[in-house]
Design an enzyme around this catalytic site. Structure first.
Site, PDB file in Angstrom:
ATOM      1  N   ALA A   1       0.845  -1.202   0.000  1.00 38.14           N
ATOM      2  CA  ALA A   1       0.000   0.000   0.000  1.00 38.14           C
ATOM      3  C   ALA A   1       0.875   1.244   0.000  1.00 38.14           C
ATOM      4  O   ALA A   1       2.026   1.217   0.436  1.00 38.14           O
ATOM      5  CB  ALA A   1      -0.924   0.001   1.216  1.00 38.14           C
ATOM      6  N   ASP A   2       0.309   2.312  -0.505  1.00 36.25           N
ATOM      7  CA  ASP A   2       0.990   3.599  -0.472  1.00 36.25           C
ATOM      8  C   ASP A   2      -0.063   4.703  -0.480  1.00 36.25           C
ATOM      9  O   ASP A   2      -1.171   4.508  -1.004  1.00 36.25           O
ATOM     10  CB  ASP A   2       1.933   3.784  -1.657  1.00 36.25           C
ATOM     11  CG  ASP A   2       2.989   4.830  -1.350  1.00 36.25           C
ATOM     12  OD1 ASP A   2       3.992   4.472  -0.720  1.00 36.25           O
ATOM     13  OD2 ASP A   2       2.791   5.995  -1.716  1.00 36.25           O
TER      14      ASP A   2
END
Length: 162
Positions: free
Chosen positions: A87-88
């Site tokens: 995730a980012d």
């Protein structure tokens, strides 16, 4: 929503390719069992300009590359988890992306820009399994209250914005 599947999910070897305490907290809050293996992927190797201000696609690509880096590292160790989650997140205001602040001064600058304004938060997620990769992103509008310089300084001193 996931409750009927938790038994099946918790029989899987799941890896979170992130050191984010918030991401771990989210997965724990739904009862998911997982291992944290932070990615060492160099985010600067993917220029945001390549995505022409499509920040959702940008964070999806970063999430994918992070998960892929952890996957490759684990394969070298002959470990193959069932599921890897990457995730980012980035923030955008007035079509300008704000990355992770490099120091306290930049954190204060970013918070001052956000103060009293609405901005977009883009979170990209990548899920890798043995057979399939999936990527998606979500965009959320967030409105900050007006923050005084004293409030900003106190918050930055907690080091949470860093």
């Amino acid at each position: 929503m996931l409750e009927p599947y938790m038994g099946q999910l918790n029989n899987l070897k799941i890896v979170l390719a992130s050191s984010s305490p918030r991401r771990s907290q989210i997965l724990k809050s739904i009862g998911l069992k997982f291992e944290v293996i932070p990615s060492n992927f160099d985010e600067s190797s993917i220029p945001v300009s390549k995505f022409k201000s499509n920040y959702g696609e940008y964070v999806s690509e970063l999430a994918y590359k992070k998960a892929l880096e952890v996957s490759q590292h684990l394969k070298e160790d002959n470990v193959e988890p069932d599921l890897i989650i990457g995730a980012d997140t980035v923030v955008s205001i007035n079509d300008m992306m704000l990355g992770k602040p490099e120091d306290e001064e930049e954190a204060k600058e970013f918070l001052s820009k956000l103060s009293g304004n609405t901005h977009s938060v883009f979170t990209g997620v990548a899920i890798l399994t043995k057979d399939k990769d999936s990527r998606f992103y979500n965009q959320t509008q967030v409105t900050f209250a007006n923050l005084t310089p004293a409030v900003i300084s106190a918050y930055v001193k907690t080091r949470e914005p860093l």
